[in-house]
Design an enzyme around this catalytic site. Structure first.
Site, PDB file in Angstrom:
ATOM      1  N   GLY A  13     -36.989  10.996  10.446  1.00 21.00           N
ATOM      2  CA  GLY A  13     -37.464  12.349  10.751  1.00 21.00           C
ATOM      3  C   GLY A  13     -38.317  12.929   9.638  1.00 21.00           C
ATOM      4  CB  ALA A  14     -39.800  11.374   6.729  1.00 23.16           C
ATOM      5  NE  ARG A  16     -41.018  19.164  12.976  1.00 18.23           N
ATOM      6  CZ  ARG A  16     -41.086  19.704  14.191  1.00 18.23           C
ATOM      7  NH1 ARG A  16     -42.263  19.837  14.787  1.00 18.23           N
ATOM      8  NH2 ARG A  16     -39.990  20.112  14.801  1.00 18.23           N
ATOM      9  CG  ASP A  63     -35.404   7.849  19.674  1.00 16.66           C
ATOM     10  OD1 ASP A  63     -34.360   8.126  19.054  1.00 16.66           O
ATOM     11  OD2 ASP A  63     -35.732   8.387  20.741  1.00 16.66           O
ATOM     12  CB  VAL A  64     -32.511   7.835  14.686  1.00 12.12           C
ATOM     13  CG1 VAL A  64     -33.422   8.048  13.494  1.00 12.12           C
ATOM     14  CG2 VAL A  64     -32.234   9.137  15.417  1.00 12.12           C
ATOM     15  CE1 TYR A 154     -28.675  20.763  14.305  1.00 13.93           C
ATOM     16  CE2 TYR A 154     -27.124  22.305  13.330  1.00 13.93           C
ATOM     17  CZ  TYR A 154     -28.262  21.526  13.225  1.00 13.93           C
ATOM     18  OH  TYR A 154     -28.974  21.501  12.045  1.00 13.93           O
ATOM     19  CB  ALA A 157     -23.685  16.259  16.226  1.00 13.08           C
ATOM     20  CE  LYS A 158     -27.312  18.526  11.501  1.00 13.20           C
ATOM     21  NZ  LYS A 158     -28.185  17.532  10.844  1.00 13.20           N
TER      22      LYS A 158
HETATM   23  N1  LIG Z   1     -34.144  23.918   9.178  1.00 12.81           N
HETATM   24  C1  LIG Z   1     -32.892  24.301   8.956  1.00 12.81           C
HETATM   25  O1  LIG Z   1     -32.621  25.511   8.837  1.00 12.81           O
HETATM   26  C2  LIG Z   1     -31.790  23.275   8.827  1.00 12.81           C
HETATM   27  C3  LIG Z   1     -30.540  23.724   8.373  1.00 12.81           C
HETATM   28  C4  LIG Z   1     -29.506  22.798   8.247  1.00 12.81           C
HETATM   29  C5  LIG Z   1     -29.713  21.471   8.548  1.00 12.81           C
HETATM   30  N2  LIG Z   1     -30.943  21.074   9.000  1.00 12.81           N
HETATM   31  C6  LIG Z   1     -31.096  19.655   9.315  1.00 12.81           C
HETATM   32  O2  LIG Z   1     -32.122  19.099   8.531  1.00 12.81           O
HETATM   33  C7  LIG Z   1     -32.708  17.983   9.213  1.00 12.81           C
HETATM   34  C8  LIG Z   1     -34.209  18.155   9.250  1.00 12.81           C
HETATM   35  O3  LIG Z   1     -34.496  19.340   9.968  1.00 12.81           O
HETATM   36  P1  LIG Z   1     -35.854  20.160   9.812  1.00 12.81           P
HETATM   37  O4  LIG Z   1     -35.460  21.575   9.666  1.00 12.81           O
HETATM   38  O5  LIG Z   1     -36.746  19.539   8.821  1.00 12.81           O
HETATM   39  O6  LIG Z   1     -36.379  19.983  11.315  1.00 12.81           O
HETATM   40  P2  LIG Z   1     -37.796  19.585  11.916  1.00 12.81           P
HETATM   41  O7  LIG Z   1     -37.659  19.845  13.370  1.00 12.81           O
HETATM   42  O8  LIG Z   1     -38.889  20.242  11.161  1.00 12.81           O
HETATM   43  O9  LIG Z   1     -37.881  18.013  11.632  1.00 12.81           O
HETATM   44  C9  LIG Z   1     -37.043  17.097  12.297  1.00 12.81           C
HETATM   45  C10 LIG Z   1     -37.783  15.783  12.408  1.00 12.81           C
HETATM   46  O10 LIG Z   1     -36.906  14.844  13.048  1.00 12.81           O
HETATM   47  C11 LIG Z   1     -37.668  14.115  13.986  1.00 12.81           C
HETATM   48  N3  LIG Z   1     -36.805  13.583  15.037  1.00 12.81           N
HETATM   49  C12 LIG Z   1     -36.160  14.249  16.020  1.00 12.81           C
HETATM   50  N4  LIG Z   1     -35.507  13.409  16.817  1.00 12.81           N
HETATM   51  C13 LIG Z   1     -35.730  12.162  16.337  1.00 12.81           C
HETATM   52  C14 LIG Z   1     -35.332  10.857  16.744  1.00 12.81           C
HETATM   53  N5  LIG Z   1     -34.553  10.689  17.835  1.00 12.81           N
HETATM   54  N6  LIG Z   1     -35.754   9.793  16.015  1.00 12.81           N
HETATM   55  C15 LIG Z   1     -36.551   9.955  14.925  1.00 12.81           C
HETATM   56  N7  LIG Z   1     -36.959  11.175  14.499  1.00 12.81           N
HETATM   57  C16 LIG Z   1     -36.554  12.262  15.198  1.00 12.81           C
HETATM   58  C17 LIG Z   1     -38.655  15.131  14.548  1.00 12.81           C
HETATM   59  O11 LIG Z   1     -39.761  14.491  15.189  1.00 12.81           O
HETATM   60  C18 LIG Z   1     -39.039  15.899  13.289  1.00 12.81           C
HETATM   61  O12 LIG Z   1     -40.145  15.332  12.626  1.00 12.81           O
HETATM   62  C19 LIG Z   1     -32.057  17.959  10.609  1.00 12.81           C
HETATM   63  O13 LIG Z   1     -31.017  17.008  10.625  1.00 12.81           O
HETATM   64  C20 LIG Z   1     -31.498  19.358  10.749  1.00 12.81           C
HETATM   65  O14 LIG Z   1     -30.409  19.411  11.638  1.00 12.81           O
HETATM   66  C21 LIG Z   1     -31.982  21.939   9.134  1.00 12.81           C
END
Ligand SMILES: NC(=O)c1ccc[n+]([C@@H]2O[C@H](COP(=O)([O-])OP(=O)(O)OC[C@H]3O[C@@H](n4cnc5c(N)ncnc54)[C@H](O)[C@@H]3O)[C@@H](O)[C@H]2O)c1
Length: 256
Positions: A13-14, A16, A63-64, A154, A157-158
């Protein structure tokens, strides 16, 4: 510093958000980084941007939930080994526990929990064969230990990711693989934008979390502030922490 010189990392998921910020820290510290993200994501552009900035990076469209073995194989094929895995890929959508069809509810669990398990297993089998240890960092959330409406998929899962962190830390300690998670609070990423609105900019968020300091540090995190902690946990400087979830939330979860 050049903490990660000679190391090879895979970050899911890197394309962005937090995952991209993690890839940036790893590149800065000298690692070669495989950026894994969905087909159609910005992953290729992100890898190209990091390469232009001097990093050794590549992109694998994967896709993971389906391609864990493939993304690990692509990393080894491209960079020759694998030392670090960051399970960062995640999705959030509101899901009412009574009315959401089970298959829809399960999608988040599939990406967040099963995805982390599949990728960890694929990565650890390479690390064990290499015989030089490794680091796995899971991106969890404060949602792992807090309740919220519309979030049973969510949050459970976390929570499972944090439990997976502890169990794999015990199981793979004999192989020198340290497994930890980082639990962010609110982070300024595209995930915060729901229906075109950045939830961190709404009057309710500003009043409750910022002005009244429900977040003691009175702001969401920038992705880099999460990535720096991941960078430490993934580095050889981290030698005696395993099975832990490190909360990085500006104090959000210590208030009530
Ligand atoms: N943004 C927040 O406030 C926040 C808070 C706590 C935890 N998180 C966690 O941090 C992590 C990153 O989140 P973010 O905020 O950068 O979100 P984001 O939506 O900006 O990025 C998530 C990335 O994961 C990719 N992705 C989604 N499903 C996928 C799959 N099946 N296979 C491969 N890639 C996949 C997406 O394409 C995207 O690029 C996530 O696990 C999220 O739950 C985010």
């Amino acid at each position: 510093m050049n903490d990660l010189g000679g190391k090879v990392a895979l970050v899911t998921g890197a394309a962005r958000g937090i995952g991209r910020a993690v890839a940036e820290v790893f590149v800065r510290e000298g690692a070669a980084v495989m950026i894994a993200d969905l087909p159609g994501s910005d992953g290729a552009a992100t890898a190209a941007a990091l390469s232009r900035a001097g990093g050794q990076t590549a992109f694998v469209a994967a896709d993971v939930t389906q391609d864990a073995d493939g993304m690990v194989a692509a990393t080894v094929e491209r960079f020759g080994r694998l030392d670090i895995l960051v399970n960062n890929a995640g999705v959030f959508y509101p899901a009412d526990a009574l009315t959401t069809p089970f298959e829809r509810w399960l999608q988040a669990v599939d990406v967040i929990y099963y995805g982390a398990f599949h990728c960890s297993r694929a990565a650890a089998s390479v690390m064990v064969a290499q015989g030089q240890g490794g680091r796995i960092v899971n991106i969890s959330s404060v949602n792992a230990f807090l309740g919220a409406a519309q979030s049973s998929h969510y949050n459970t899962a976390k929570g499972a990711v944090d439990q997976l962190t502890r169990c794999l830390a015990v199981e793979w300690a004999p192989h020198g693989i340290l497994v930890n998670s980082v639990a962010p609070g609110f982070v300024e990423t595209p995930m915060a934008i729901v229906d075109g609105v950045n939830e961190h900019e709404t009057p309710d968020f500003q009043e409750f979390y910022v002005r009244r300091r429900r977040i003691p540090l009175a702001r969401p995190a920038q992705p880099a502030e999460i990535a720096e902690v991941v960078g430490f946990l993934a580095s050889p400087r981290c030698t005696y922490i395993t099975g832990q979830s490190i909360v990085v939330d500006g104090g959000l979860s210590i208030t009530f």
